[in-house]
Design a protein around this motif. Structure first.
Motif, PDB file in Angstrom:
ATOM      1  N   GLU A  90       0.836  -1.202   0.000  1.00 35.75           N
ATOM      2  CA  GLU A  90       0.000   0.000   0.000  1.00 35.75           C
ATOM      3  C   GLU A  90       0.877   1.262   0.000  1.00 35.75           C
ATOM      4  O   GLU A  90       0.652   2.200  -0.760  1.00 35.75           O
ATOM      5  CB  GLU A  90      -0.909   0.025   1.247  1.00 35.75           C
ATOM      6  N   LYS A 136       1.835   4.550  -2.844  1.00 34.86           N
ATOM      7  CA  LYS A 136       1.224   5.803  -2.423  1.00 34.86           C
ATOM      8  C   LYS A 136       2.263   6.864  -2.069  1.00 34.86           C
ATOM      9  O   LYS A 136       1.929   7.883  -1.467  1.00 34.86           O
ATOM     10  CB  LYS A 136       0.270   5.551  -1.247  1.00 34.86           C
ATOM     11  N   THR A 174       1.696   8.373   8.963  1.00 32.73           N
ATOM     12  CA  THR A 174       0.368   7.849   8.627  1.00 32.73           C
ATOM     13  C   THR A 174      -0.215   7.004   9.759  1.00 32.73           C
ATOM     14  O   THR A 174      -1.389   6.657   9.715  1.00 32.73           O
ATOM     15  CB  THR A 174       0.415   7.002   7.345  1.00 32.73           C
ATOM     16  N   ASP A 232      -1.306   6.624   3.725  1.00 32.85           N
ATOM     17  CA  ASP A 232      -1.259   7.511   2.566  1.00 32.85           C
ATOM     18  C   ASP A 232      -0.952   8.926   3.047  1.00 32.85           C
ATOM     19  O   ASP A 232      -1.771   9.551   3.726  1.00 32.85           O
ATOM     20  CB  ASP A 232      -2.630   7.463   1.865  1.00 32.85           C
ATOM     21  N   ARG A 255      -5.186  12.644  -5.362  1.00 30.18           N
ATOM     22  CA  ARG A 255      -5.191  11.307  -4.747  1.00 30.18           C
ATOM     23  C   ARG A 255      -3.974  10.519  -5.218  1.00 30.18           C
ATOM     24  O   ARG A 255      -3.486  10.724  -6.331  1.00 30.18           O
ATOM     25  CB  ARG A 255      -6.474  10.559  -5.139  1.00 30.18           C
ATOM     26  N   SER A 256      -3.566   9.603  -4.358  1.00 28.82           N
ATOM     27  CA  SER A 256      -2.342   8.855  -4.673  1.00 28.82           C
ATOM     28  C   SER A 256      -2.537   7.868  -5.821  1.00 28.82           C
ATOM     29  O   SER A 256      -1.560   7.338  -6.335  1.00 28.82           O
ATOM     30  CB  SER A 256      -1.840   8.130  -3.422  1.00 28.82           C
TER      31      SER A 256
END
Ligand SMILES: [Zn+2]
Length: 484
Positions: free
Chosen positions: A119, A123, A330, A336, A417-418
């Motif tokens: 993830e 990101k 985070t 993110d 947004r990533s």
């Protein structure tokens, strides 16, 4: 074999370069790196090139420096811990709900960590400080992922939890356990620090201030000095914890940590929201921000996770005005940095009573890049300049988030947004290209999803075992709507 070819990134909308102590924008700029080091940032590179990367009109920024994550556990909270709190404990989730995800087996922690790495890297977090169990296998996993990492082993000798939903019990610290963890932490450093092409470093993580007595903290400081290790501690994150420290030691958590050596440019105080003057803290004990500033201690701000708990830093602007190096992490989920940047900025503007100038995009982007690098003592991270490490993120800018395109930093902080990250490079290695994670195939992603779901489902089913009242997950955290 080290790859020492020269790579040129061209056809950009902007490169966020760095000179004279700050970022600046280079319209249609170029950036070149050789091996893991940036050798050129400017308008047009004239040297020999082995490989050209077409940025497709994208925005080139330094990778984010994410200084606080719990990769082995964080995502398992998701869909459980939101809209929850303990009324008798000032609505914190720490002593009742956070128990629900404690105690994952090592093999489950490893699965969650796989998910987290898959993830976080796409990101845009190119440097991550991970705080958790930190077994050899976990460090190896992080090292092999290609990311740059600082890893601290949880060595807290005590725990704080509730047995009745209305009071918190701080266990008698098990110093023998704590010291043995510190010893393991130092061994981990000897084994792994500087490994993986110097991408992996080991730090100290004594846990929480309320569970660490003075003699333990002094040992942590001793080891930090002896072995040149950084220290992260959770502090100022609940009213109970604050009161406990004041009642036991007669000083604020900030003073308690300073008195025991857990302060300074090599220390990360994570959270410290509930200082005197915060609306949830009726005490009037002066000098906490001043102590942070005077000792040059770094303050880790994770606004999204505490925002979900219903409170905020009051306010980020005040901390910054004192000259404190506030950095971003985070924490649990989502992993993110764009969420944290957005929350840090917008919540501060609100907390300042409607001041749109507070926590500007520039301030926040600096925190997410240069601030984190400063806290880690790294002048070669968080910036794109000759001599810096080739930790680079490229955003696609031809999309609804970025258009109309004028000020890319404002877009990053307030809109982007990533999912629009096209390329991630860490230490000169391309980990993500064309939006695809090159080290994790689509089939492997499927497996990661299944594994996380399996770990969480088993955890949810067993949650009553860790709850003081023996409740099921449905009782502790009802679904938003009835489910048929
Ligand atoms: Zn944390």
């Amino acid at each position: 074999m080290e790859n020492l070819s020269t790579v040129l990134i061209k056809n950009t909308s902007h490169v966020v370069g760095y000179k004279n102590g700050g970022h600046y924008l280079i319209k249609n700029g170029q950036i070149a790196y050789k091996g893991n080091e940036i050798i050129y940032v400017g308008k047009k590179f004239e040297g020999q090139v082995d490989e050209v990367v077409d940025a497709k009109g994208g925005l080139v920024i330094p990778g984010f420096v994410n200084v606080h994550a719990h990769m082995g556990t964080g995502p398992v909270d998701k869909g459980f811990i939101e809209d929850c709190g303990t009324p008798n404990l000032y609505m914190t989730t720490l002593y009742e709900y956070n128990r629900g995800i404690k105690g994952l087996a090592i093999e489950d922690l490893l699965k969650v960590m796989d998910f987290s790495l898959a993830e976080m890297i796409p990101k845009g977090s190119t440097t991550i400080q991970e705080l958790g169990k930190a077994t050899d296998e976990m460090v190896q996993k992080i090292g092999e992922s290609g990311v740059r990492a600082y890893i601290g082993m949880h060595s807290c000798p005590g725990t704080a939890k509730t047995y009745d939903g209305k009071s918190v019990v701080n266990s008698e610290p098990d110093l023998k356990y704590g010291y043995s963890q510190l010893e393991k932490n130092v061994l981990l450093k000897e084994k792994f620090d500087g490994k993986y092409h110097d991408r992996v470093h080991i730090t100290l993580f004594p846990g929480e201030d309320e569970c660490t007595p003075p003699e333990f903290l002094k040992e942590v400081r001793h080891l930090a000095d002896l072995h040149k290790m950084k220290i992260t501690i959770h502090t100022g994150q609940s009213v109970q914890e604050y009161n406990y420290i004041v009642e036991k030691y007669g000083v604020t958590p900030a003073q308690y940590l300073v008195d025991n050596g857990i302060c300074g440019p090599d220390v990360f105080w994570t959270h410290y929201y509930l200082k005197s003057g915060h609306h949830l803290n009726p005490r009037k004990m002066p000098g906490e921000l001043e102590l942070m500033a005077e000792t040059k201690t770094n303050l880790v701000h994770c606004p999204w996770v505490v925002g979900r708990r219903g409170y905020a830093m009051e306010s980020l602007q005040q901390y910054l005005e004192k000259g404190i190096n506030v950095v971003l992490g985070t924490d649990t989920f989502p992993q993110d940095m764009l969420y944290e940047m957005r929350a840090a900025s917008v919540i501060c503007k609100i907390m300042e009573g409607g001041d749109p100038f507070a926590a500007s995009a520039k301030t926040i982007f600096d925190m997410a890049t240069l601030g984190g690098a400063k806290a880690l003592g790294r002048e070669d991270l968080g910036r794109l300049a000759p001599g810096a490490k080739a930790d680079i993120v490229i955003f696609d800018t031809k999309n609804m988030d970025f258009l109309p395109y004028r000020d890319p930093i404002k877009i990053l902080v307030y809109t982007a947004r990533s999912v629009y990250i096209d390329r991630v490079i860490v230490d000169g290695n391309t980990l993500v290209a064309n939006g695809k994670n090159l080290r994790v195939s689509e089939q492997e992603y499927e497996k990661l999803y299944e594994q996380l779901q399996d770990v969480a489902t088993r955890k949810w089913a067993a949650i009553h075992e860790q709850d003081w009242a023996g409740r099921s997950i449905e009782e502790m955290s009802p679904l938003s709507y009835p489910e048929e």
